[in-house]
Design a protein around this motif. Structure first.
Motif, PDB file in Angstrom:
ATOM      1  N   LEU A  61       0.870  -1.174   0.000  1.00 55.54           N
ATOM      2  CA  LEU A  61       0.000   0.000   0.000  1.00 55.54           C
ATOM      3  C   LEU A  61       0.905   1.223   0.000  1.00 55.54           C
ATOM      4  N   VAL A  62       0.624   2.161  -0.892  1.00 60.40           N
ATOM      5  CA  VAL A  62       1.433   3.372  -1.008  1.00 60.40           C
ATOM      6  C   VAL A  62       0.536   4.562  -0.698  1.00 60.40           C
ATOM      7  N   TYR A  63       0.882   5.276   0.366  1.00 60.78           N
ATOM      8  CA  TYR A  63       0.151   6.481   0.750  1.00 60.78           C
ATOM      9  C   TYR A  63       0.966   7.683   0.298  1.00 60.78           C
ATOM     10  N   LEU A  64       0.339   8.555  -0.490  1.00 57.55           N
ATOM     11  CA  LEU A  64       0.998   9.742  -1.024  1.00 57.55           C
ATOM     12  C   LEU A  64       0.256  10.988  -0.569  1.00 57.55           C
ATOM     13  N   ARG A  98      -5.265  13.942   5.062  1.00 61.73           N
ATOM     14  CA  ARG A  98      -5.621  13.831   3.654  1.00 61.73           C
ATOM     15  C   ARG A  98      -4.489  13.153   2.891  1.00 61.73           C
ATOM     16  N   HIS A  99      -4.852  12.227   1.978  1.00 56.39           N
ATOM     17  CA  HIS A  99      -3.845  11.471   1.258  1.00 56.39           C
ATOM     18  C   HIS A  99      -4.468  10.788   0.043  1.00 56.39           C
ATOM     19  N   VAL A 100      -3.618  10.141  -0.741  1.00 57.11           N
ATOM     20  CA  VAL A 100      -4.033   9.266  -1.832  1.00 57.11           C
ATOM     21  C   VAL A 100      -3.450   7.893  -1.530  1.00 57.11           C
ATOM     22  N   CYS A 101      -4.266   6.861  -1.618  1.00 51.96           N
ATOM     23  CA  CYS A 101      -3.806   5.498  -1.376  1.00 51.96           C
ATOM     24  C   CYS A 101      -3.824   4.716  -2.686  1.00 51.96           C
ATOM     25  N   ALA A 102      -2.695   4.085  -2.981  1.00 51.58           N
ATOM     26  CA  ALA A 102      -2.615   3.244  -4.175  1.00 51.58           C
ATOM     27  C   ALA A 102      -2.117   1.855  -3.763  1.00 51.58           C
ATOM     28  N   ARG A 103      -2.762   0.833  -4.274  1.00 51.25           N
ATOM     29  CA  ARG A 103      -2.260  -0.523  -4.096  1.00 51.25           C
ATOM     30  C   ARG A 103      -1.307  -0.813  -5.252  1.00 51.25           C
ATOM     31  N   ALA A 104      -0.242  -1.541  -4.960  1.00 58.21           N
ATOM     32  CA  ALA A 104       0.718  -1.863  -6.013  1.00 58.21           C
ATOM     33  C   ALA A 104       1.253  -3.274  -5.778  1.00 58.21           C
TER      34      ALA A 104
END
Length: 109
Positions: A61-64, A98-104
């Motif tokens: 999981l990548v939190y940006l 506040r963030h954006v979560c991307a699965r990779a």
């Protein structure tokens, strides 16, 4: 408040190129669309063993930061490893985190 984004992350994007069979992403010529701090967490990993092939898959999981440019066709570089974004990243614009979560994910073998 402690900064939760402490991991160096890059988001790479490749344009489409024409081939004899259609169009595909040109990963030999990428653009860095985000370079900065994020938070990378393990999601899961598993292995599939068969007489024909051994495969190991790792998911993260990548939190940006909120507003970071990351899409479903992008790749994420974390350390020396390259991961493919899996699905549409999810922006979370509520509250103070506040963030954006991307699965990779990535595959070995």
């Amino acid at each position: 408040m402690k900064n939760l984004f402490t991991d160096e992350v890059q988001v790479l994007r490749a344009g489409l190129t024409d081939t004899a069979y259609g169009r595909k992403r040109d990963w030999d010529h990428t653009n860095v669309v985000f370079k900065g701090l994020g938070n990378v967490q393990p999601d899961r990993s598993f292995e599939v063993r068969s007489p024909e092939r051994e495969t190991a898959q790792e998911r993260i999981l990548v939190y940006l930061p909120f507003g970071a440019d990351v899409g479903s066709a992008d790749r994420v570089r974390f350390g020396s490893r390259l991961y493919e974004v899996d699905g549409v990243p999810s922006p979370w614009g509520h509250g103070s985190l506040r963030h954006v979560c991307a699965r990779a994910w990535r595959v070995e073998h």
